[in-house]
Motif scaffolding. Sequence first.
Motif, PDB file in Angstrom:
ATOM      1  N   ASN A 160     -19.204 -10.666 -21.653  1.00 45.15           N
ATOM      2  CA  ASN A 160     -20.625  -9.775 -21.525  1.00 45.15           C
ATOM      3  C   ASN A 160     -20.001  -7.789 -21.302  1.00 45.15           C
ATOM      4  OD1 ASN A 160     -22.016 -12.104 -22.144  1.00 45.15           O
ATOM      5  ND2 ASN A 160     -22.962 -12.559 -20.403  1.00 45.15           N
ATOM      6  N   ILE A 161     -18.947  -7.571 -20.968  1.00 49.66           N
ATOM      7  CA  ILE A 161     -19.159  -6.844 -20.680  1.00 49.66           C
ATOM      8  C   ILE A 161     -19.142  -5.308 -22.134  1.00 49.66           C
ATOM      9  CG2 ILE A 161     -17.044  -5.236 -20.589  1.00 49.66           C
ATOM     10  CD1 ILE A 161     -16.036  -7.336 -18.173  1.00 49.66           C
ATOM     11  N   ASP A 162     -18.366  -6.168 -22.989  1.00 46.79           N
ATOM     12  CA  ASP A 162     -18.276  -5.126 -24.689  1.00 46.79           C
ATOM     13  C   ASP A 162     -20.150  -5.767 -24.998  1.00 46.79           C
ATOM     14  OD1 ASP A 162     -17.174  -4.072 -26.790  1.00 46.79           O
ATOM     15  OD2 ASP A 162     -17.523  -5.980 -27.930  1.00 46.79           O
ATOM     16  N   THR A 163     -20.482  -6.242 -24.513  1.00 46.01           N
ATOM     17  CA  THR A 163     -22.234  -6.831 -25.139  1.00 46.01           C
ATOM     18  C   THR A 163     -23.145  -5.693 -24.424  1.00 46.01           C
ATOM     19  OG1 THR A 163     -21.553  -8.428 -26.400  1.00 46.01           O
ATOM     20  CG2 THR A 163     -24.272  -8.160 -25.422  1.00 46.01           C
ATOM     21  N   ASN A 164     -22.854  -5.420 -23.791  1.00 52.52           N
ATOM     22  CA  ASN A 164     -23.487  -4.860 -22.521  1.00 52.52           C
ATOM     23  C   ASN A 164     -23.177  -3.048 -23.264  1.00 52.52           C
ATOM     24  OD1 ASN A 164     -23.970  -6.833 -20.909  1.00 52.52           O
ATOM     25  ND2 ASN A 164     -23.346  -6.659 -19.173  1.00 52.52           N
ATOM     26  N   ARG A 165     -21.592  -3.225 -22.830  1.00 50.28           N
ATOM     27  CA  ARG A 165     -21.307  -1.757 -23.526  1.00 50.28           C
ATOM     28  C   ARG A 165     -22.336  -0.862 -24.025  1.00 50.28           C
ATOM     29  NH1 ARG A 165     -18.661   0.543 -27.054  1.00 50.28           N
ATOM     30  NH2 ARG A 165     -17.536  -1.432 -27.682  1.00 50.28           N
ATOM     31  N   THR A 166     -21.855  -1.637 -26.050  1.00 45.80           N
ATOM     32  CA  THR A 166     -22.839  -1.616 -27.443  1.00 45.80           C
ATOM     33  C   THR A 166     -24.341  -1.126 -26.692  1.00 45.80           C
ATOM     34  OG1 THR A 166     -21.571  -3.308 -28.151  1.00 45.80           O
ATOM     35  CG2 THR A 166     -23.555  -2.481 -29.586  1.00 45.80           C
ATOM     36  N   GLN A 167     -25.005  -1.893 -25.710  1.00 42.82           N
ATOM     37  CA  GLN A 167     -26.351  -1.676 -25.677  1.00 42.82           C
ATOM     38  C   GLN A 167     -26.333  -1.134 -24.777  1.00 42.82           C
ATOM     39  OE1 GLN A 167     -29.120  -3.972 -26.576  1.00 42.82           O
ATOM     40  NE2 GLN A 167     -26.890  -4.681 -28.364  1.00 42.82           N
ATOM     41  N   MET A 168     -25.920  -0.139 -23.562  1.00 43.10           N
ATOM     42  CA  MET A 168     -26.358   0.637 -22.746  1.00 43.10           C
ATOM     43  C   MET A 168     -26.377   1.938 -24.356  1.00 43.10           C
ATOM     44  SD  MET A 168     -24.253   1.912 -19.372  1.00 43.10           S
ATOM     45  CE  MET A 168     -22.666   1.753 -20.518  1.00 43.10           C
ATOM     46  N   SER A 169     -25.099   1.553 -24.747  1.00 41.58           N
ATOM     47  CA  SER A 169     -25.084   3.159 -25.420  1.00 41.58           C
ATOM     48  C   SER A 169     -25.897   3.842 -26.725  1.00 41.58           C
ATOM     49  CB  SER A 169     -23.852   2.865 -25.869  1.00 41.58           C
ATOM     50  OG  SER A 169     -23.920   4.239 -27.626  1.00 41.58           O
ATOM     51  N   ALA A 170     -26.430   2.133 -27.385  1.00 37.66           N
ATOM     52  CA  ALA A 170     -27.691   2.517 -27.718  1.00 37.66           C
ATOM     53  C   ALA A 170     -29.173   2.411 -27.539  1.00 37.66           C
ATOM     54  CB  ALA A 170     -27.666   1.422 -28.603  1.00 37.66           C
ATOM     55  N   LEU A 171     -29.333   2.277 -26.202  1.00 37.92           N
ATOM     56  CA  LEU A 171     -30.409   2.826 -25.020  1.00 37.92           C
ATOM     57  C   LEU A 171     -30.559   3.991 -24.761  1.00 37.92           C
ATOM     58  CD1 LEU A 171     -30.897  -0.639 -23.132  1.00 37.92           C
ATOM     59  CD2 LEU A 171     -32.336   0.525 -25.191  1.00 37.92           C
ATOM     60  N   GLN A 195     -29.406  -3.629 -17.279  1.00 35.78           N
ATOM     61  CA  GLN A 195     -28.716  -3.412 -14.984  1.00 35.78           C
ATOM     62  C   GLN A 195     -29.146  -4.420 -14.521  1.00 35.78           C
ATOM     63  OE1 GLN A 195     -30.148  -0.653 -12.273  1.00 35.78           O
ATOM     64  NE2 GLN A 195     -28.550  -0.412 -11.105  1.00 35.78           N
ATOM     65  N   ALA A 196     -30.459  -5.106 -14.495  1.00 34.18           N
ATOM     66  CA  ALA A 196     -30.876  -6.385 -14.037  1.00 34.18           C
ATOM     67  C   ALA A 196     -29.665  -7.865 -14.295  1.00 34.18           C
ATOM     68  CB  ALA A 196     -31.902  -6.806 -14.466  1.00 34.18           C
ATOM     69  N   GLN A 197     -29.080  -7.916 -15.783  1.00 39.71           N
ATOM     70  CA  GLN A 197     -28.920  -8.680 -16.427  1.00 39.71           C
ATOM     71  C   GLN A 197     -27.547  -8.363 -15.789  1.00 39.71           C
ATOM     72  OE1 GLN A 197     -26.580  -7.826 -18.961  1.00 39.71           O
ATOM     73  NE2 GLN A 197     -25.336  -9.962 -18.732  1.00 39.71           N
ATOM     74  N   GLN A 198     -26.622  -7.108 -15.547  1.00 35.55           N
ATOM     75  CA  GLN A 198     -25.502  -6.959 -14.957  1.00 35.55           C
ATOM     76  C   GLN A 198     -25.115  -7.735 -13.661  1.00 35.55           C
ATOM     77  OE1 GLN A 198     -24.465  -3.324 -15.458  1.00 35.55           O
ATOM     78  NE2 GLN A 198     -23.957  -2.919 -18.117  1.00 35.55           N
ATOM     79  N   LEU A 199     -26.293  -7.556 -12.743  1.00 39.61           N
ATOM     80  CA  LEU A 199     -26.964  -8.257 -11.431  1.00 39.61           C
ATOM     81  C   LEU A 199     -26.804  -9.318 -11.724  1.00 39.61           C
ATOM     82  CD1 LEU A 199     -29.310  -5.598 -10.072  1.00 39.61           C
ATOM     83  CD2 LEU A 199     -26.084  -5.597  -9.304  1.00 39.61           C
ATOM     84  N   ALA A 200     -27.153  -9.761 -12.255  1.00 40.93           N
ATOM     85  CA  ALA A 200     -27.199 -11.199 -12.286  1.00 40.93           C
ATOM     86  C   ALA A 200     -26.680 -12.067 -12.539  1.00 40.93           C
ATOM     87  CB  ALA A 200     -28.356 -11.558 -13.454  1.00 40.93           C
ATOM     88  N   ASP A 201     -25.201 -11.411 -13.812  1.00 41.96           N
ATOM     89  CA  ASP A 201     -23.309 -11.936 -13.845  1.00 41.96           C
ATOM     90  C   ASP A 201     -22.754 -11.651 -12.660  1.00 41.96           C
ATOM     91  OD1 ASP A 201     -24.038 -12.150 -16.472  1.00 41.96           O
ATOM     92  OD2 ASP A 201     -23.221 -10.788 -17.585  1.00 41.96           O
ATOM     93  N   LEU A 202     -23.105 -10.644 -11.859  1.00 43.63           N
ATOM     94  CA  LEU A 202     -22.707 -10.537 -10.356  1.00 43.63           C
ATOM     95  C   LEU A 202     -22.702 -11.597  -9.987  1.00 43.63           C
ATOM     96  CD1 LEU A 202     -20.021  -8.396  -9.285  1.00 43.63           C
ATOM     97  CD2 LEU A 202     -22.129  -7.157  -8.249  1.00 43.63           C
ATOM     98  N   THR A 203     -24.033 -11.536 -10.044  1.00 46.23           N
ATOM     99  CA  THR A 203     -24.409 -12.940  -8.637  1.00 46.23           C
ATOM    100  C   THR A 203     -23.354 -14.280  -8.926  1.00 46.23           C
ATOM    101  OG1 THR A 203     -26.788 -11.659  -8.264  1.00 46.23           O
ATOM    102  CG2 THR A 203     -26.281 -13.881  -7.460  1.00 46.23           C
TER     103      THR A 203
END
Length: 253
Positions: A160-171, A195-203
Amino acid sequence: MINRSPSSIARLAAALVTAPIVLSPVLTTSTYALIVFDPTNYGQNVLQAARALEQITNQITSLQNEAQMLINQARNLASLPFSSLQQLQQSVQKTQQLLSQAQNIAFDVQQIDQAFQTTYGSAALSDSDQELIAGARERWQNTVDGLQDAMRVQAGVVGNIDTNRTQMSALIGQSQGATGALQAAQAGNQLLGLQAQQLADLTAMVAANGRAQALQSAEQAAASEQGREQRRRFLTPGAGYQPGNARMFQSGD
């Protein structure tokens, strides 16, 4: 349109009032007619026209300001033409599926309580050696499966890290290019969602690792208990050899 200030208009009116007046006779067929000019009335008319022109100019300026205000309000109310909700939901669902695929002892309170009452409970005195060995193997398999599940969740989170990076750049790009307050707020909300989705992954990763460690510790505790039971059985005297009197030679031989 030529904008004139009230002072210049007043000076123009005064000049017209004080200017010399030249009257020309009008020749008719019968007699000469004389045109009567009232300078006071003329000056008042000019002043009234100047005031009316000034009011119109002020009204035009007010309308322009109101139009600009409406344009600004429209920009502030414009919705952000970008949404990362679907991608964030897909990432969360992917992690949830990995957690739901936990083998043997899943993330369920009742199932955990039942397992610790049976598989990880105290070794029963009535169990045979074969049953003790089968229980130990089942606990070992649960530990191995828990470690595998933890690594699968870790792999999903890393994916999910690569998807999160793409979404963060777009946002971030949408936030910086926002034309109004609403677009900026919506971009900020979506960044909070990321950020909430990343915290969910970490949890999820922490929970999977904790489950694997708990299974390993439970296996060790159950193995210690089983070892004591097996040692007790080994040291308990059995009904095998019973001492008695032996005669090697019969009398009279």
